[in-house]
Write an enzyme that holds these catalytic residues in place. Structure first.
Site, short mmCIF file in Angstrom:
data_model
loop_
_atom_site.label_atom_id
_atom_site.label_comp_id
_atom_site.label_asym_id
_atom_site.label_seq_id
_atom_site.Cartn_x
_atom_site.Cartn_y
_atom_site.Cartn_z
N CYS A 1 23.89 -10.60 17.97
CA CYS A 1 23.13 -10.36 16.76
C CYS A 1 23.36 -11.60 15.92
CB CYS A 1 23.59 -9.11 16.00
SG CYS A 1 22.73 -8.97 14.42
N CYS B 1 23.97 -10.64 11.89
CA CYS B 1 25.17 -9.92 11.45
C CYS B 1 25.90 -9.37 12.67
CB CYS B 1 24.84 -8.85 10.43
SG CYS B 1 23.42 -7.83 10.84
N SER B 2 25.87 -8.07 12.88
CA SER B 2 26.64 -7.54 14.00
C SER B 2 26.00 -6.27 14.55
CB SER B 2 28.07 -7.27 13.58
OG SER B 2 28.06 -6.39 12.47
N CYS B 3 24.68 -6.18 14.58
CA CYS B 3 24.00 -5.02 15.17
C CYS B 3 24.47 -4.88 16.61
CB CYS B 3 22.49 -5.19 15.11
SG CYS B 3 21.88 -5.28 13.42
#
Ligand code: FE
Length: 203
Positions: free
Chosen positions: A104, A107-109
């Site tokens: 991602c 961000c951090s999906c």
């Protein structure tokens, strides 16, 4: 909700969890270390177990594999692992010719319904920025060297679509029962930064 990466960055649940956590530590009922250990278990063991079961099932059952690759979310909820946030889950099948990697960039999906909590490296700026530019080099740092003939495809997750890799079934696993196959499936191979372990590697 399109384009937003974290639909609920400070959700009620997150704030409540933090409040309970600090209260427990304050009352001496819990230590920060104990909580860290639990979180690590979710990152490494408990969380990715769902994904490992999905992979092992797909290796054994070609009908399930087809459903998984056609509609990941439905096939995964068939196994009882539902994404309550309703994000699409696309399953990418690795082959000798094509290797998929998940990131991602914003961000951090993360496909948490099958993999649990994202590891620290997945959230790091270095991984997010570099894997799209020099995937082979990054994979090599993970210990995965791919032949030049293999095409590497990097998939950028977001709040609407999450990705999970269906790794290649290792050689020497013919006739292996599902519960043994599950042990070969690590979190990292479902993100595409590793291959599934061979029976010899598991021991
Ligand atoms: Fe994200």
């Amino acid at each position: 909700m399109s384009g937003q990466h974290h639909p609920e960055p400070e959700s009620y649940a997150a704030i409540r969890t933090k409040a309970i956590e600090s209260l427990l530590i304050e009352k001496g009922l819990f230590t920060g270390d104990a909580i860290d250990a639990k979180v690590q278990a979710f990152e490494n063991d408990i969380g990715p177990m769902n994904g490992a079961k999905v992979v092992a099932r797909a290796w054994l059952d070609s009908g399930y594999r087809k459903r998984l690759l056609t509609n990941g979310r439905e096939a995964i909820s068939e196994m009882g692992f539902a994404d309550t946030q309703g994000a699409e889950l696309v399953v990418l099948e690795n082959s000798p010719a094509v290797h998929h990697v998940v990131v991602c960039t914003l961000c951090s999906c993360y496909p948490w319904s099958v993999l649990g909590l994202p590891p620290t490296w997945y959230k790091s700026h270095a991984y997010r920025s570099r894997v799209v530019i020099e995937p082979r080099k990054v994979l090599k740092e993970f210990g995965l060297e791919l032949d030049d003939s293999v095409e590497v495809r990097v998939w950028d997750s977001n709040s609407d679509i999450r990705y999970m890799v269906l790794p290649e079934r290792p050689d020497g696993t013919e006739g292996m029962p599902e519960e043994k196959l599950v042990e070969l499936v690590s979190r990292d191979c479902m993100l595409g930064v590793a291959k599934a372990k061979t029976p010899t590697q598991v021991g």
